[in-house]
Write a protein that holds these residues in place. Structure first.
Motif, mmCIF file in Angstrom:
data_model
loop_
_atom_site.group_PDB
_atom_site.id
_atom_site.type_symbol
_atom_site.label_atom_id
_atom_site.label_comp_id
_atom_site.label_asym_id
_atom_site.label_seq_id
_atom_site.Cartn_x
_atom_site.Cartn_y
_atom_site.Cartn_z
ATOM 1 N N UNK A 25 -28.391 64.407 12.090
ATOM 2 C CA UNK A 25 -29.124 65.667 12.187
ATOM 3 C C UNK A 25 -28.353 66.908 12.511
ATOM 4 N N UNK A 26 -26.983 66.559 13.085
ATOM 5 C CA UNK A 26 -26.135 67.621 13.282
ATOM 6 C C UNK A 26 -24.919 67.057 13.411
ATOM 7 N N UNK A 27 -23.941 67.888 12.918
ATOM 8 C CA UNK A 27 -22.590 67.317 12.658
ATOM 9 C C UNK A 27 -21.554 68.155 13.345
ATOM 10 N N UNK A 28 -20.623 67.695 14.071
ATOM 11 C CA UNK A 28 -19.447 68.226 14.692
ATOM 12 C C UNK A 28 -18.192 67.838 14.064
ATOM 13 N N UNK A 29 -17.270 68.697 14.481
ATOM 14 C CA UNK A 29 -15.843 68.085 14.200
ATOM 15 C C UNK A 29 -15.321 67.713 15.569
ATOM 16 N N UNK A 30 -14.240 66.742 15.127
ATOM 17 C CA UNK A 30 -13.477 66.304 16.437
ATOM 18 C C UNK A 30 -12.269 66.844 16.706
ATOM 19 N N UNK A 32 -8.439 66.764 18.136
ATOM 20 C CA UNK A 32 -7.296 65.499 18.230
ATOM 21 C C UNK A 32 -7.708 64.475 19.403
ATOM 22 N N UNK A 33 -8.386 65.286 20.415
ATOM 23 C CA UNK A 33 -8.519 64.540 21.688
ATOM 24 C C UNK A 33 -9.911 63.709 21.578
ATOM 25 N N UNK A 34 -10.551 63.953 20.610
ATOM 26 C CA UNK A 34 -11.720 63.302 20.524
ATOM 27 C C UNK A 34 -13.032 64.221 20.824
ATOM 28 N N UNK A 35 -12.850 65.470 21.384
ATOM 29 C CA UNK A 35 -13.924 66.279 21.854
ATOM 30 C C UNK A 35 -14.716 66.962 20.626
ATOM 31 N N UNK A 36 -15.998 67.036 20.574
ATOM 32 C CA UNK A 36 -17.074 67.449 19.839
ATOM 33 C C UNK A 36 -16.915 69.092 19.683
ATOM 34 N N UNK A 37 -16.692 69.728 18.378
ATOM 35 C CA UNK A 37 -16.742 71.116 18.435
ATOM 36 C C UNK A 37 -17.592 71.412 17.279
ATOM 37 N N UNK A 38 -18.690 72.535 17.481
ATOM 38 C CA UNK A 38 -19.663 72.976 16.873
ATOM 39 C C UNK A 38 -19.557 74.114 16.217
ATOM 40 N N UNK A 39 -19.873 74.661 15.093
ATOM 41 C CA UNK A 39 -20.121 76.061 14.714
ATOM 42 C C UNK A 39 -21.339 76.905 15.256
ATOM 43 N N UNK A 40 -21.009 78.037 15.246
ATOM 44 C CA UNK A 40 -22.061 78.752 16.132
ATOM 45 C C UNK A 40 -23.395 78.466 15.313
#
Length: 122
Positions: A25-30, A32-40
């Motif tokens: 339902x939701x997609x994040x980018x990772x 290089x350290x594996x942390x999730x990042x989301x758009x606004x």
């Protein structure tokens, strides 16, 4: 934005966001350290997901609905499923209205009994 900020802004737990990702339902980018990042735009998407869950839709139905929400793509099959979901919700609303009305009757009887100093009728 990172997962904690999205959770705060959308009013959900980090665990819920991870679940939404697992369900597609939701997609994040990772990073290089594996942390999730989301758009606004993820904040509004999470709000929509929560509303659809609250309406009783299953994850699979929500996943299928997202292309329609995002870019207007709809198939006759999806339109039929959405119509069926709407009918199901309408039926549920009717059941809730009946339950509310019954509760109102019980409250009225209990209030009358209390005013007269009598026990609640059974």
């Amino acid at each position: 934005m990172r997962i904690g900020e999205l959770a705060t802004r959308a009013g959900v737990s980090v665990r819920a966001l991870r679940y939404y990702e697992e369900q597609g339902l939701l997609v994040s980018e990772r990073s290089s350290g594996g942390q999730r990042h989301y758009p606004e735009s993820a904040v509004e998407r999470v709000w929509l997901i929560r509303q659809l869950y609250a309406a009783g839709l299953a994850s699979r139905s929500i996943v299928d609905l997202m292309p329609c929400v995002e870019n207007g793509q709809v198939t006759p099959e999806l339109l039929g499923r959405l119509s069926a979901e709407r009918s199901r919700i309408e039926d549920r609303i009717g059941e809730l209205v009946k339950a509310r009305d019954k509760l109102d009757s019980v409250i009225t009887l209990a209030a009358k009994a209390a005013h007269e100093g009598k026990p609640c009728p059974r």
